[in-house]
Design a protein around this motif. Structure first.
Motif, PDB file in Angstrom:
ATOM      1  N   ASP A 128      51.190  48.027  26.356  1.00 42.98           N
ATOM      2  CA  ASP A 128      51.924  46.762  26.316  1.00 42.98           C
ATOM      3  C   ASP A 128      51.611  45.954  27.569  1.00 42.98           C
ATOM      4  OD1 ASP A 128      53.691  44.658  26.240  1.00 42.98           O
ATOM      5  OD2 ASP A 128      55.517  45.893  26.299  1.00 42.98           O
ATOM      6  N   PRO A 129      50.756  44.935  27.478  1.00 46.55           N
ATOM      7  CA  PRO A 129      50.327  44.201  28.672  1.00 46.55           C
ATOM      8  C   PRO A 129      51.447  43.471  29.401  1.00 46.55           C
ATOM      9  CG  PRO A 129      49.625  43.053  26.685  1.00 46.55           C
ATOM     10  CD  PRO A 129      50.137  44.395  26.243  1.00 46.55           C
ATOM     11  N   SER A 130      52.592  43.332  28.751  1.00 45.15           N
ATOM     12  CA  SER A 130      53.716  42.647  29.399  1.00 45.15           C
ATOM     13  C   SER A 130      54.597  43.610  30.191  1.00 45.15           C
ATOM     14  CB  SER A 130      54.575  41.924  28.351  1.00 45.15           C
ATOM     15  OG  SER A 130      55.236  42.856  27.493  1.00 45.15           O
ATOM     16  N   SER A 131      54.373  44.917  30.050  1.00 46.54           N
ATOM     17  CA  SER A 131      55.218  45.894  30.726  1.00 46.54           C
ATOM     18  C   SER A 131      54.826  46.033  32.194  1.00 46.54           C
ATOM     19  CB  SER A 131      55.121  47.257  30.032  1.00 46.54           C
ATOM     20  OG  SER A 131      53.865  47.865  30.284  1.00 46.54           O
ATOM     21  N   ALA A 132      55.801  46.378  33.027  1.00 43.51           N
ATOM     22  CA  ALA A 132      55.531  46.582  34.451  1.00 43.51           C
ATOM     23  C   ALA A 132      54.566  47.737  34.658  1.00 43.51           C
ATOM     24  CB  ALA A 132      56.845  46.844  35.192  1.00 43.51           C
ATOM     25  N   ILE A 133      54.661  48.750  33.807  1.00 41.38           N
ATOM     26  CA  ILE A 133      53.784  49.912  33.932  1.00 41.38           C
ATOM     27  C   ILE A 133      52.339  49.518  33.639  1.00 41.38           C
ATOM     28  CG2 ILE A 133      53.167  52.115  32.842  1.00 41.38           C
ATOM     29  CD1 ILE A 133      56.175  52.702  32.666  1.00 41.38           C
ATOM     30  N   ALA A 134      52.122  48.734  32.591  1.00 44.29           N
ATOM     31  CA  ALA A 134      50.759  48.291  32.282  1.00 44.29           C
ATOM     32  C   ALA A 134      50.208  47.401  33.393  1.00 44.29           C
ATOM     33  CB  ALA A 134      50.731  47.543  30.956  1.00 44.29           C
ATOM     34  N   LYS A 135      51.032  46.515  33.913  1.00 46.48           N
ATOM     35  CA  LYS A 135      50.559  45.619  34.974  1.00 46.48           C
ATOM     36  C   LYS A 135      50.168  46.406  36.218  1.00 46.48           C
ATOM     37  CE  LYS A 135      53.233  41.629  33.393  1.00 46.48           C
ATOM     38  NZ  LYS A 135      54.371  40.710  33.674  1.00 46.48           N
ATOM     39  N   GLY A 136      50.852  47.522  36.460  1.00 50.41           N
ATOM     40  CA  GLY A 136      50.508  48.347  37.605  1.00 50.41           C
ATOM     41  C   GLY A 136      49.378  49.304  37.314  1.00 50.41           C
ATOM     42  N   ALA A 137      49.590  50.197  36.340  1.00 48.26           N
ATOM     43  CA  ALA A 137      48.609  51.254  36.061  1.00 48.26           C
ATOM     44  C   ALA A 137      47.330  50.708  35.437  1.00 48.26           C
ATOM     45  CB  ALA A 137      49.228  52.308  35.146  1.00 48.26           C
ATOM     46  N   ASP A 138      47.450  49.806  34.469  1.00 50.30           N
ATOM     47  CA  ASP A 138      46.248  49.243  33.855  1.00 50.30           C
ATOM     48  C   ASP A 138      45.511  48.319  34.823  1.00 50.30           C
ATOM     49  OD1 ASP A 138      46.806  50.589  31.534  1.00 50.30           O
ATOM     50  OD2 ASP A 138      47.559  48.858  30.431  1.00 50.30           O
ATOM     51  N   GLY A 139      46.277  47.612  35.657  1.00 48.99           N
ATOM     52  CA  GLY A 139      45.632  46.777  36.668  1.00 48.99           C
ATOM     53  C   GLY A 139      44.793  47.626  37.614  1.00 48.99           C
ATOM     54  N   ALA A 140      45.365  48.761  38.046  1.00 53.46           N
ATOM     55  CA  ALA A 140      44.617  49.687  38.907  1.00 53.46           C
ATOM     56  C   ALA A 140      43.447  50.297  38.149  1.00 53.46           C
ATOM     57  CB  ALA A 140      45.541  50.779  39.431  1.00 53.46           C
ATOM     58  N   ALA A 141      43.652  50.599  36.860  1.00 50.33           N
ATOM     59  CA  ALA A 141      42.575  51.169  36.042  1.00 50.33           C
ATOM     60  C   ALA A 141      41.404  50.200  35.927  1.00 50.33           C
ATOM     61  CB  ALA A 141      43.101  51.524  34.652  1.00 50.33           C
ATOM     62  N   ASN A 142      41.698  48.911  35.809  1.00 51.38           N
ATOM     63  CA  ASN A 142      40.621  47.917  35.749  1.00 51.38           C
ATOM     64  C   ASN A 142      39.842  47.873  37.060  1.00 51.38           C
ATOM     65  OD1 ASN A 142      40.785  46.914  33.125  1.00 51.38           O
ATOM     66  ND2 ASN A 142      42.422  45.481  33.644  1.00 51.38           N
ATOM     67  N   MET A 143      40.542  48.031  38.184  1.00 56.68           N
ATOM     68  CA  MET A 143      39.846  48.045  39.469  1.00 56.68           C
ATOM     69  C   MET A 143      38.980  49.292  39.597  1.00 56.68           C
ATOM     70  SD  MET A 143      42.704  46.501  42.062  1.00 56.68           S
ATOM     71  CE  MET A 143      41.488  46.437  43.362  1.00 56.68           C
ATOM     72  N   ILE A 144      39.490  50.427  39.110  1.00 53.45           N
ATOM     73  CA  ILE A 144      38.699  51.658  39.121  1.00 53.45           C
ATOM     74  C   ILE A 144      37.488  51.511  38.202  1.00 53.45           C
ATOM     75  CG2 ILE A 144      38.715  54.092  38.435  1.00 53.45           C
ATOM     76  CD1 ILE A 144      41.658  54.169  39.377  1.00 53.45           C
ATOM     77  N   THR A 145      37.710  50.935  37.036  1.00 55.82           N
ATOM     78  CA  THR A 145      36.612  50.716  36.088  1.00 55.82           C
ATOM     79  C   THR A 145      35.512  49.862  36.715  1.00 55.82           C
ATOM     80  OG1 THR A 145      38.089  50.885  34.166  1.00 55.82           O
ATOM     81  CG2 THR A 145      35.993  49.735  33.843  1.00 55.82           C
ATOM     82  N   ALA A 146      35.900  48.762  37.340  1.00 54.95           N
ATOM     83  CA  ALA A 146      34.929  47.871  37.969  1.00 54.95           C
ATOM     84  C   ALA A 146      34.165  48.589  39.078  1.00 54.95           C
ATOM     85  CB  ALA A 146      35.634  46.639  38.527  1.00 54.95           C
ATOM     86  N   THR A 147      34.861  49.460  39.802  1.00 56.16           N
ATOM     87  CA  THR A 147      34.225  50.223  40.877  1.00 56.16           C
ATOM     88  C   THR A 147      33.226  51.228  40.310  1.00 56.16           C
ATOM     89  OG1 THR A 147      36.241  50.004  42.206  1.00 56.16           O
ATOM     90  CG2 THR A 147      34.648  51.683  42.876  1.00 56.16           C
ATOM     91  N   ILE A 148      33.631  51.932  39.261  1.00 60.11           N
ATOM     92  CA  ILE A 148      32.723  52.895  38.637  1.00 60.11           C
ATOM     93  C   ILE A 148      31.488  52.184  38.094  1.00 60.11           C
ATOM     94  CG2 ILE A 148      32.438  54.515  36.719  1.00 60.11           C
ATOM     95  CD1 ILE A 148      35.375  55.291  37.086  1.00 60.11           C
ATOM     96  N   CYS A 149      31.685  51.013  37.505  1.00 62.32           N
ATOM     97  CA  CYS A 149      30.549  50.267  36.967  1.00 62.32           C
ATOM     98  C   CYS A 149      29.517  49.940  38.048  1.00 62.32           C
ATOM     99  CB  CYS A 149      31.032  48.984  36.290  1.00 62.32           C
ATOM    100  SG  CYS A 149      31.849  49.252  34.693  1.00 62.32           S
ATOM    101  N   LYS A 150      29.984  49.775  39.272  1.00 58.74           N
ATOM    102  CA  LYS A 150      29.058  49.506  40.363  1.00 58.74           C
ATOM    103  C   LYS A 150      28.142  50.687  40.642  1.00 58.74           C
ATOM    104  CE  LYS A 150      31.347  45.921  43.120  1.00 58.74           C
ATOM    105  NZ  LYS A 150      30.130  45.153  43.470  1.00 58.74           N
ATOM    106  N   VAL A 151      28.638  51.918  40.412  1.00 59.66           N
ATOM    107  CA  VAL A 151      27.808  53.090  40.706  1.00 59.66           C
ATOM    108  C   VAL A 151      27.071  53.614  39.476  1.00 59.66           C
ATOM    109  CG1 VAL A 151      29.242  53.754  42.659  1.00 59.66           C
ATOM    110  CG2 VAL A 151      29.725  54.748  40.414  1.00 59.66           C
ATOM    111  N   THR A 152      27.413  53.102  38.283  1.00 57.33           N
ATOM    112  CA  THR A 152      26.685  53.498  37.074  1.00 57.33           C
ATOM    113  C   THR A 152      25.681  52.426  36.650  1.00 57.33           C
ATOM    114  OG1 THR A 152      28.343  52.543  35.566  1.00 57.33           O
ATOM    115  CG2 THR A 152      28.640  54.862  36.220  1.00 57.33           C
TER     116      THR A 152
END
Length: 301
Positions: A257-281
């Motif tokens: 649920d993109p409107s939930s506080a949990i999604a804004k926190g955990a998914d937001g961090a997950a997107n940053m991790i994803t972008a970081t991993i993409c840099k090394v792959t």
């Protein structure tokens, strides 16, 4: 970004920083347990081998096999590992700390099996590790497949007591793009050893989990995540408080649920991790790494 939103983020970061500073001495003491207690650990293992003639994983402390957490329903695991791309795109960086990824371009590349390696060092009792694991699991599931994830809670006597989370202990992860190496150094009971860092892992922790890469107050703190030797995350990327009082199923459902506080926190961090991993792959897989959301975040790292 509105002024109220900025103030909320700054207040959350200040609160987390203050609590991490208060916890630093205890975590440094615990690091001594996993890195300085090697001789005692060897003696225990040798005695156990001679007396009871058992064998153990070289990275697992004797008696730790019972600490596997609670098996999660398949529906909960599915919610965690299949967060829709549309949800992640809608969240962007959410409420995650946009400055939480440290770049060390001069560092030696970290690889395993010919692939970039993501090294996670944490502990089951740790509330900040508890917070970050949700984001790590969501992000890594875009590059490969987890099995054996179990549910646990952080320590009931620490800050953010009994935070619902996962454990990477005894889980497996397969990916054609990267290798994931998790080390859970202690159980949910703080001070009880679980897995040991290798000398090479400890060298990375010692070098990159200290100034100038982190503030002196946060030196030695966990979780510590090394992405291919070039990028690092120290601590939780979002406010642990949003997980308070939630069940594993509730957190997993909120991730969608993109409107939930949990999604804004955990998914937001997950997107940053994803972008970081993409840099090394080298931006593989392309369907993940070339999305507008991830490319935008990459430009900010």
């Amino acid at each position: 970004m509105g002024k109220a939103t900025r103030v909320k983020r700054e207040n959350a970061r200040d609160r987390i920083a203050a609590q991490r500073a208060a916890q630093r001495k205890r975590e440094m003491r615990n690091r001594m347990l996993w890195t300085g207690g090697g001789i005692l650990g060897v003696i225990v293992i040798v005695v156990a081998f001679v007396v009871i003639k058992t064998t153990q994983s070289p990275t697992t402390t004797a008696g730790a096999d019972s600490a596997t957490g609670t098996a999660l329903p398949a529906s909960v695991v599915k919610d965690i590992t299949t967060v829709p791309a549309s949800t992640l795109a809608a969240v962007g960086t959410g409420t995650a700390d946009a400055k939480s990824v440290t770049t060390v371009a001069s560092a030696k590349a970290l690889t395993s099996g010919g692939k970039p390696q993501v090294l996670y060092i944490g502990a089951e009792y740790c509330p900040y590790c508890a917070t970050e694991r949700w984001a790590v699991a969501v992000a890594l599931s875009r590059f490969g497949t987890f099995s054996g994830l179990h549910g646990i809670h952080s320590s009931s006597s620490d800050v953010y007591a009994s935070t619902p989370t996962l454990t990477f202990y005894k889980s497996t992860y397969t990916s054609k793009y990267l290798t994931f190496t998790p080390v859970e150094t202690q159980t949910e009971k703080e001070g009880t050893a679980l897995q040991k860092t290798t000398s090479a892992q400890n060298a990375l922790l010692t070098k990159y989990d200290s100034p100038p890469y982190v503030a002196s107050a946060d030196a030695g703190a966990i979780p510590f995540i090394d992405f291919g030797g070039k990028y690092f995350v120290h601590g939780a990327q979002y406010d642990p408080q949003i997980l308070s009082g939630q069940s594993w199923a509730q957190v997993a459902a909120a991730l969608k649920d993109p409107s939930s506080a949990i999604a804004k926190g955990a998914d937001g961090a997950a997107n940053m991790i994803t972008a970081t991993i993409c840099k090394v792959t080298n931006d593989q897989p392309s369907n993940v790494c070339t999305s507008p959301t991830i490319k935008t975040i990459q430009g900010q790292i």
